[in-house]
Design a protein around this motif. Structure first.
Motif, PDB file in Angstrom:
ATOM      1  N   VAL A 116       0.776  -0.904   0.169  1.00 57.09           N
ATOM      2  CA  VAL A 116      -0.009  -0.288   0.011  1.00 57.09           C
ATOM      3  C   VAL A 116       0.636   1.386  -0.260  1.00 57.09           C
ATOM      4  O   VAL A 116       1.876   1.238   0.749  1.00 57.09           O
ATOM      5  CB  VAL A 116      -0.965  -0.068   1.034  1.00 57.09           C
ATOM      6  CG1 VAL A 116      -1.999   0.972   1.455  1.00 57.09           C
ATOM      7  CG2 VAL A 116      -1.830  -1.643   1.170  1.00 57.09           C
ATOM      8  N   LEU A 117       0.784   2.462  -0.947  1.00 56.67           N
ATOM      9  CA  LEU A 117       1.507   3.246  -1.175  1.00 56.67           C
ATOM     10  C   LEU A 117       0.487   5.138  -0.510  1.00 56.67           C
ATOM     11  O   LEU A 117       1.054   5.226  -0.128  1.00 56.67           O
ATOM     12  CB  LEU A 117       1.660   3.335  -2.668  1.00 56.67           C
ATOM     13  CG  LEU A 117       3.014   2.470  -3.289  1.00 56.67           C
ATOM     14  CD1 LEU A 117       3.114   2.966  -4.271  1.00 56.67           C
ATOM     15  CD2 LEU A 117       3.908   2.695  -1.814  1.00 56.67           C
ATOM     16  N   PRO A 126      -0.167   3.580   5.143  1.00 55.60           N
ATOM     17  CA  PRO A 126       1.066   3.364   3.894  1.00 55.60           C
ATOM     18  C   PRO A 126       2.413   2.584   4.367  1.00 55.60           C
ATOM     19  O   PRO A 126       2.263   2.029   5.792  1.00 55.60           O
ATOM     20  CB  PRO A 126       1.718   5.426   3.687  1.00 55.60           C
ATOM     21  CG  PRO A 126       0.433   5.507   4.514  1.00 55.60           C
ATOM     22  CD  PRO A 126      -0.588   4.615   5.012  1.00 55.60           C
ATOM     23  N   LEU A 127       2.819   1.261   3.544  1.00 59.51           N
ATOM     24  CA  LEU A 127       4.018   0.382   3.683  1.00 59.51           C
ATOM     25  C   LEU A 127       3.167  -0.898   4.121  1.00 59.51           C
ATOM     26  O   LEU A 127       4.062  -1.295   4.813  1.00 59.51           O
ATOM     27  CB  LEU A 127       4.746   1.219   4.151  1.00 59.51           C
ATOM     28  CG  LEU A 127       5.395   1.745   3.640  1.00 59.51           C
ATOM     29  CD1 LEU A 127       6.265   2.316   4.276  1.00 59.51           C
ATOM     30  CD2 LEU A 127       5.852   1.897   2.011  1.00 59.51           C
ATOM     31  N   PHE A 152       8.559   8.857   4.248  1.00 66.76           N
ATOM     32  CA  PHE A 152       9.361   9.427   3.367  1.00 66.76           C
ATOM     33  C   PHE A 152       9.682   8.316   2.023  1.00 66.76           C
ATOM     34  O   PHE A 152       9.280   8.820   0.606  1.00 66.76           O
ATOM     35  CB  PHE A 152      11.156   9.806   3.313  1.00 66.76           C
ATOM     36  CG  PHE A 152      11.804  10.168   2.620  1.00 66.76           C
ATOM     37  CD1 PHE A 152      11.653  10.834   2.863  1.00 66.76           C
ATOM     38  CD2 PHE A 152      13.017   8.633   2.815  1.00 66.76           C
ATOM     39  CE1 PHE A 152      13.125  10.713   1.904  1.00 66.76           C
ATOM     40  CE2 PHE A 152      13.855   9.029   2.064  1.00 66.76           C
ATOM     41  CZ  PHE A 152      14.364  10.204   1.166  1.00 66.76           C
ATOM     42  N   MET A 153       9.858   7.100   2.579  1.00 72.42           N
ATOM     43  CA  MET A 153       9.445   6.125   1.735  1.00 72.42           C
ATOM     44  C   MET A 153       8.312   6.066   0.226  1.00 72.42           C
ATOM     45  O   MET A 153       8.419   5.949  -0.649  1.00 72.42           O
ATOM     46  CB  MET A 153       9.758   4.566   1.998  1.00 72.42           C
ATOM     47  CG  MET A 153      11.067   4.413   2.836  1.00 72.42           C
ATOM     48  SD  MET A 153      11.174   3.021   3.842  1.00 72.42           S
ATOM     49  CE  MET A 153      10.862   1.865   2.698  1.00 72.42           C
ATOM     50  N   ASN A 171       6.337   7.666  -4.719  1.00 74.26           N
ATOM     51  CA  ASN A 171       5.074   7.858  -5.053  1.00 74.26           C
ATOM     52  C   ASN A 171       5.650   8.657  -7.183  1.00 74.26           C
ATOM     53  O   ASN A 171       4.770   8.671  -7.607  1.00 74.26           O
ATOM     54  CB  ASN A 171       4.650   8.613  -4.249  1.00 74.26           C
ATOM     55  CG  ASN A 171       2.852   7.361  -3.984  1.00 74.26           C
ATOM     56  OD1 ASN A 171       2.489   6.065  -4.482  1.00 74.26           O
ATOM     57  ND2 ASN A 171       2.847   7.547  -2.978  1.00 74.26           N
ATOM     58  N   ARG A 172       6.789   8.792  -6.459  1.00 69.86           N
ATOM     59  CA  ARG A 172       7.106   9.639  -7.004  1.00 69.86           C
ATOM     60  C   ARG A 172       7.868   9.099  -8.671  1.00 69.86           C
ATOM     61  O   ARG A 172       8.242  10.080  -9.275  1.00 69.86           O
ATOM     62  CB  ARG A 172       7.866  11.192  -6.545  1.00 69.86           C
ATOM     63  CG  ARG A 172       7.031  11.637  -6.212  1.00 69.86           C
ATOM     64  CD  ARG A 172       8.681  12.622  -5.784  1.00 69.86           C
ATOM     65  NE  ARG A 172       7.776  13.989  -4.593  1.00 69.86           N
ATOM     66  CZ  ARG A 172       8.310  15.103  -4.451  1.00 69.86           C
ATOM     67  NH1 ARG A 172       9.076  15.534  -5.220  1.00 69.86           N
ATOM     68  NH2 ARG A 172       7.885  16.134  -4.090  1.00 69.86           N
TER      69      ARG A 172
END
Length: 229
Positions: free
Chosen positions: A9-10, A53-54, A96-97, A102-103
């Motif tokens: 999951v992002l 997230p993650l 941060f990860m 995502n970028r």
């Protein structure tokens, strides 16, 4: 077509009153956006915790070609985090990860080797013995290999950059530290000042921006610099 896959999951955003749209980087299908209805409903049956997230998931999904939003048939927790949600430093690194990931990948982008590296990184982040001060640097260095723009050696991260922020005195220390990070990875035991670690972080992010033509600043950078003091 129904497919089984693992997923990381992002991010997620609200959709209407009780639903979310969640971005998941899946191992077999790549980066996908899934519409999940009713997940924000109050009560014991809520599965919102699965989409933080993650989070690592085992999924059964409906995969339709040329469809923007997909659907999930079944989602199970692959591994429960023991420390990431409860430790400020680890939570900050996790954010941060996700921002870096995502970028650097786009919808439908699929890379099983990258997925395996990311899932392994999440496991390392959750381990008590992992030295967090080095973690963001190793993550950036190693991730660049799977995106195809890693230099051949540690020195390349300096020489192949448009910017050279290190002084004559700092450069030997930085190169030695970079080499240690490349060799030891998440088990790195190198000792350098927090100032130099943060300066190297800024440099590696500049390096990423040059490679990916994405110069905007990272929202999580201020917090992550505190973790690396």
């Amino acid at each position: 077509m129904i497919r089984k896959t693992s997923g990381l999951v992002l991010s997620s955003i609200r959709y209407k009153d009780t639903s979310i749209i969640v971005k998941i980087f899946t191992r077999e299908l790549g980066l996908k956006s899934y519409l999940i209805n009713g997940v924000r409903s109050m009560g014991k049956g809520s599965k919102m915790a699965l989409y933080q997230p993650l989070t690592l998931l085992d999924l059964v999904v409906y995969n339709k070609e040329n469809s923007g939003l997909q659907r999930i048939s079944e989602a199970k927790l692959q591994r429960a985090h023991q420390r990431i949600p409860f430790d400020f430093s680890r939570t900050s690194i996790a954010l941060f990860m996700t921002e870096v990931i995502n970028r650097s990948i786009y919808e439908n982008y699929q890379n099983e080797s990258l997925y395996d590296f990311l899932s392994e990184s999440v496991v390392f982040l959750d381990q008590e013995e992992t030295v967090l001060a080095h973690f963001p640097l190793v993550f950036l260095i190693e991730k660049s290999k799977y995106l195809g723009f890693s230099p051949e050696d540690a020195e390349g991260f300096i020489l192949e950059s448009d910017k050279q922020p290190f002084s004559h005195e700092e450069l030997p220390l930085t190169l030695n530290y970079l080499q240690t990070l490349v060799v030891e990875k998440y088990q790195c035991s190198g000792k350098v000042s927090g100032f130099l670690r943060r300066k190297l972080l800024d440099h590696l992010l500049d390096f990423y921006a040059q490679q990916m033509e994405n110069p905007s600043s990272f929202k999580s950078l201020t917090v992550i610099r505190q973790v690396m003091e």
